[in-house]
Design an enzyme around this catalytic site. Sequence first.
Site, short mmCIF file in Angstrom:
data_model
loop_
_atom_site.label_atom_id
_atom_site.label_comp_id
_atom_site.label_asym_id
_atom_site.label_seq_id
_atom_site.Cartn_x
_atom_site.Cartn_y
_atom_site.Cartn_z
N HIS A 1 44.29 46.02 40.38
CA HIS A 1 43.70 45.23 41.46
C HIS A 1 42.46 45.89 42.05
CE1 HIS A 1 43.55 41.99 44.20
NE2 HIS A 1 44.83 41.71 44.25
N ASP B 1 40.60 40.83 40.82
CA ASP B 1 41.36 40.19 41.88
C ASP B 1 42.36 39.17 41.30
OD1 ASP B 1 40.19 41.67 43.85
OD2 ASP B 1 38.49 40.28 44.00
#
Lengths: 438, 470
Positions: A412, A416
């Site tokens: 992450h 995203d």
Amino acid sequence: MAVKVIMPKQGLQMTEGTITRWLVEEGGTVTEGQPLFEMETDKLTITIDATHSGTLLKIIRGEGDVVPITETIAIIGEPGEDYSSLLDEGAASGGSEAAEGAVVIPPVAKEAVAATEGKRIFSTPRARLRAEERNLDYRLVPGTGPEGLIIERDVLSYVPPAAAVEPKATPLAKKVAALEGIELAAVSGSGSRGKIRLEDVRAKLSQSGSAVERGEKVIPLSSMRKVIATRMHESLQIMAQANHRMSVDMTQATGLREQLKAAGIKVSYNDIVIRCVAKALTEFPMMNASFTEQAIIQKEYVHIGMAVAVDSGLIVPVIRDADLMTLPQIAAVTAQLAQKAKSGALQPEDYTGGTFTVTNLGMFDVDSFTAIINPPEVGILAVGKISKQAVVQEDDSILVKPMMQLSLTYDHRAVDGAPAAQFLKRIKTLLESPGLLI
Amino acid sequence: MEKYDVAVLGGGPGGYVAAIRCAQYGLKTVLIEADELGGTCLNRGCIPTKALLHCAELYESALESMEHGVFTGGISFNYAALARRKDTIVAKLRAGIASLEKAHGVTVIKGFGVLQDPHTINVNGNLVNAEKIILATGSAPARPPIPGIDGENIITSDEVLAMTECPDSFVIIGGGVIGMEFATLFAALGKKVTVIEMMPSILPGVDRDIVRMLSQILQKKGVELVTSARVTSLQGGKTIKVNYEQSGQVKSATGACCVISVGRKPMTAGIGLEALGVRMARSFVEVDDRLRTNIPNIYAIGDITGKMQLAHVATAQGLVAAANCAGKDEKIDYSIVPACIYTSPEIAFVGMTEEKAKEAGKAVQCGTFNVAGNGKAMIMGAKSGIVKLVTDEATGEILGAQLFAPRATDMIAELCVAMKCEGTIEELAATIHPHPTVSEVIMEAAHDVEGLCCHSMPKVKNIWEKREVQ
Ligand SMILES: Cc1cc2nc3c(=O)[nH]c(=O)nc-3n(C[C@H](O)[C@H](O)[C@H](O)COP(=O)(O)OP(=O)(O)OC[C@H]3O[C@@H](n4cnc5c(N)ncnc54)[C@H](O)[C@@H]3O)c2cc1C
């Protein structure tokens, strides 16, 4: 003239190897070019051939020993030849390191050894292996072989004196060790005269993570296991791993596989997945990248890693330029790599430089799982088994379909949730209509 | 210029021991002392206070001796004689140190040393060169900037311990260790004592139950304890007046003498530390756990390091610094440091209090024993006191101990050894203690941790709180 056999360096990164098996017994005949022993590095298991012919006069480092490269592990020469000049250096360092390698010897035992210092102790590799399994110092075992050689039988029948089994420890250390299920024999003491202190037990605890059960066997870490452990742990520590899952209808893919099969081309489901992933990666380059503190590095090439379970652990050979290959080409390469991996014949270039990994546990009946990213990649796709399932259709009717679960773990820090989901959706779409691959 | 391997600056319990240890390691060592060997501890601290306290205790016991069936009649004391006895003890010990230094081959130079560069000390114009330097210049009483603090009969511990006669009443500013020891001393000699403390209670940091019991004992002897009070000004003279503020009100206390015991300042000024760039933290010399300053060959130990202003800590630091000067690699560990307060009865503690252990997130289990239930203590005339052992519930680790009992300062060592050897409460409980001794209270408290104390009543809630009032 007698010659030394040394721990050979295999590949750039190798610093030590584990001898897994001697293929010739001490005293046996060795022929140049014939297999002599098997060893394991952090990446592979290989058979090493003898570089000289003669008699295997002495095995210095036994099975299970972890030996730094270029260290002497055996002597080859003429029967009856005096090889002591070669042995002295090898055996001296060999003895002490073998003792310290995997098994921690209780401090009391060390003192006893010191008393016999200077006297050379001969033992067979099997005796040492057995001693290691039983967590005792083979040097304390009285030998009954020729000239006091310690043999396997001696170790098996050896009853250590009580003091050697129970290392010195402070009351608190003993208590905490018992509470945590840690064996004191496996803890090295830092107190006066090697006494085990609370601090030592704590250190052991944090190092082993979970407690070693009483009465269990201590299995020394193989090089590969060490690498896997550190890499996987590191991966979870340095990255921000998140996970998405999707179910995929494999009806079309199944059909495609049947068609190819009919045409005499064998492809696996995994090959189809790899092909689809390779294509998706060209469309979502942010998944084909690595993250650094300064920048995200997108790779213009797609090298897909394919996790392969081998006896001793796990290795990830790489399919280079997978995006430029046809499905049959991929199938050919994966088959070849898998074969090499199983036989421990992979070369460093076969398992380095991957940009994304696919791991499949479908064959082990796993429905779905979360994989750990192989750094410095930013994603890994975990593939589950294909199973027939009742699927509710748009019109509420129910159809039985071959379904498969995909699980994408992504970093992450670099990617995203939404684009990661789109990437996964794209793989699903490609698998559900493999015609799009063309 | 004389060249040495090590120069030790300051001959207190930190410095003089460090010098001997350096010599034992074969280093050519010089000890520089401006005043008297033994430093604060021997000349103006531990030893003289305890010498006086012992005399006062004798006097107090003599007064109470009738209870024991001993009738001496006409009991009195002569303060000048007390002071002489104290001086004799100090002088003997001082001579002892001098001969120890000599016997170990340490050169002792008398004079005030100032660092000139990292290897040179200027002692009244003579230069001493040393490979390594250990700073051990100690501390001196602090005199806070309160208006009137320099007035007549306003003194610090230095002057108290130099007195040859004893005034009739005292106002002690500061309810810390030194203040309470002086309060104990003068109360025992029958003097009127008022203690003014800024904090809500005396002896901050000491177990609250013990503080409560001690306060009651002192008050019974006529000591007035004024807490949460801030001294605003002082008026010296034949009768001194101490003005203070307590909960918004302005009040005052009077006495023949005022003792300022509000802490000690490190002796770091005027010895050349600034010029060398020795790193300081609020006028204390900063050291790491190997007692090194930021200058590679300069070490510092004792009160100037601002760790714990205790003689035994200074000594322990001195030994570690000496070892490191000799090329060994030793670290100081402050986790097991006993602290002693020579009140009556004595207070001694080590490790964590129950509160501190709980704050540290430990699941604690405590054992207590009331000293009144101990035969020897009763024989000695002790009426109250308590022992408290703080342990880890799961492992039995001894986390701390607080003693308020006769001989507490000697007995605490037993707990320090047990903790150092990582003994658990079980070993303490299973150690056969000699009978009758006060040390049995420790064993009893250890049994109490398991709820198996034979010499206390079956557990009711807060059993010892009930007993304390007796
Ligand atoms: C009243 C009182 C009671 C105390 N009771 C106790 C107790 O019961 N138990 C306990 O543990 N502690 C007690 N202490 C504290 C203890 O005395 C100190 O912690 C201890 O003395 C510190 O030792 P030190 O070596 O650091 O310094 P100090 O003992 O202060 O010695 C430093 C020495 O260095 C000398 N010096 C300073 N500068 C120079 C220089 N530039 N050149 C040459 N020489 C120099 C000084 O003259 C002094 O002799 C008490 C202190 C006081 C004041």
